[in-house]
Design an enzyme around this catalytic site. Sequence first.
Site, short mmCIF file in Angstrom:
data_model
loop_
_atom_site.label_atom_id
_atom_site.label_comp_id
_atom_site.label_asym_id
_atom_site.label_seq_id
_atom_site.Cartn_x
_atom_site.Cartn_y
_atom_site.Cartn_z
N GLY A 128 0.83 -1.20 0.00
CA GLY A 128 0.00 0.00 0.00
C GLY A 128 0.86 1.25 0.00
O GLY A 128 0.53 2.26 -0.62
N THR A 186 9.89 -7.84 -12.85
CA THR A 186 9.11 -9.05 -13.11
C THR A 186 8.01 -9.19 -12.06
O THR A 186 8.25 -9.02 -10.86
CB THR A 186 10.04 -10.29 -13.07
OG1 THR A 186 11.07 -10.08 -14.04
CG2 THR A 186 9.28 -11.56 -13.40
N SER A 190 -4.04 -2.58 -0.06
CA SER A 190 -2.93 -3.45 0.33
C SER A 190 -3.42 -4.85 0.66
O SER A 190 -4.50 -5.01 1.24
CB SER A 190 -2.23 -2.85 1.54
OG SER A 190 -1.29 -3.77 2.06
N GLY A 191 -2.60 -5.84 0.33
CA GLY A 191 -2.95 -7.22 0.64
C GLY A 191 -2.95 -7.50 2.13
O GLY A 191 -3.72 -8.32 2.62
N CYS A 197 4.09 1.76 12.54
CA CYS A 197 5.35 2.51 12.38
C CYS A 197 5.56 3.48 13.53
O CYS A 197 6.61 3.53 14.16
CB CYS A 197 5.36 3.30 11.08
SG CYS A 197 4.73 2.42 9.67
N ASN A 217 -6.31 4.53 10.03
CA ASN A 217 -5.96 3.29 10.71
C ASN A 217 -5.81 3.47 12.23
O ASN A 217 -5.95 2.51 12.98
CB ASN A 217 -4.67 2.71 10.13
CG ASN A 217 -3.56 3.73 10.04
OD1 ASN A 217 -3.80 4.89 9.70
ND2 ASN A 217 -2.35 3.34 10.35
#
Lengths: 82, 395
Positions: free
Chosen positions: B76, B242, B204-205, B330, B156
């Site tokens: 993200g 890739t 984001s995953g 963070c 968040n």
Amino acid sequence: MKFVDKQPSDDTLDLVCRMCPLHLLEPGDRLKCLKRGQVLEVLTDYDGALEDIPEWCQKFGQEFMGMEEDEDCYKLYIKKVK
Amino acid sequence: MKSLDMKNVYMDHASATPVREEVIEAMLPYFDRHFGNPSTVYDMGSKVKQVIEEHRAKVAKLISAKSQEIIFTSSGAEANNLAVKGVALSLQKKGRHIIISAIEHHSVLNSARFLERMDFEVTFLPVDEYGLVDSGRLSRAIRSDTILVSIMHANNEIGTIQPISELSAICREKGVLFHTDAVASVGNIPVDVNALNVDLLSLSGVSIGAPKGIGALYFRNNLRLMPLIHGGIQESGRRGGTENVPYIVGLGKASVLAVEELFDKMNHLEKLRSLIISGVRERIEHVKLTGHPDKRLPGHASFCIEAIEGEALIYMLNQHGIYSNTGSACASKALKTSPVLVAIGTPPDLAQGSIVFTMDSSNKIEEIEYVMEKLCLVVEKLRSLSPLWRSKEGI
């Protein structure tokens, strides 16, 4: 290099900010959607395209009509011949 | 209830979610059996390229976008960087002013600060006591040289959900691009790029049961974005490197599950949130709920507890197998007062007592009861040691 001025077109492919060699891959796909005689306008900020696209046209039997410089990109015109 | 037997009550899903079993299963064949490079022209590569496109469509469906409007990124944070810096660098001839809110994630905030060093101007929009951006203030901040506004969908740390469609409408009318960081909201509330009327959106995953290390940026069709990672034809020439095929498959599978389960999940999480908020209010005195009371993420409960150090609270809850956070993953490690709490006007001493619970479908009602029991104990213990609390209580 051939130059044109206010060349009308039937479709526009915006490749500004997209990396080489997209300018050699996407015009072919987009031309498939056009009829013979119609014109594709390709927008790019990649200097190498000024040599590559006329060569690509020659190689694949399409007509490179010319280019003009815009404020933030080049405009190259391809007429669908076949 | 045998509460003392309970182990590992994880309530920090805003920091990371466990990778779903179905997701791992979907990913595994792409590590070894189908390992071909998607840019190659032979079957082993082209079939993998086809798989990427199928999963791009699944991610697009999660937010009601078109496949060609999705760029896969490493996170993200990268999606936020690409949105802010990519737009700013591609439109710098048009203007050099961008607007972000004061409570953005560091990946937006620090991208904007980076642009300031490149002679862009940044306006940091203040928020109200709930963390909401005022639409009138946004409208007044937009100038003739403004090229981008970035305001997060849901925060968040405090859970507040912004009125994005109202804010984006102002930008649309004034011809300014609008980006929203939806990392905290995707998978937790409905996110539809058309209803939100945004030009760019980050996801984001890690928030939806896919692995860490995969994210995506939605960009409205034909929008120009200066690449951050120069390379070749990957991601239609917009991001080199890739493709991370197993993780793309993981994100696609997690997106499908998120769509299927969203409304049941929301109902479940609203119940848990209500229990924890009412429990804290009833059983712990001198506590402030941070963020908006109603316009907040369903699984999000955040508080500031007076006369408590948030870090001490986290460590002591950890001893009872309860995992929560003081704020963002963070910021909490930096032991710094949260800029988000500062922005909503929390006094510095109260901001020290921040605690955030973020829940997921896997959390159960019994866990809330266990957390409440231990939270009360820990708060009482810490306050008994606190000179601040003792002076407040006249002890």
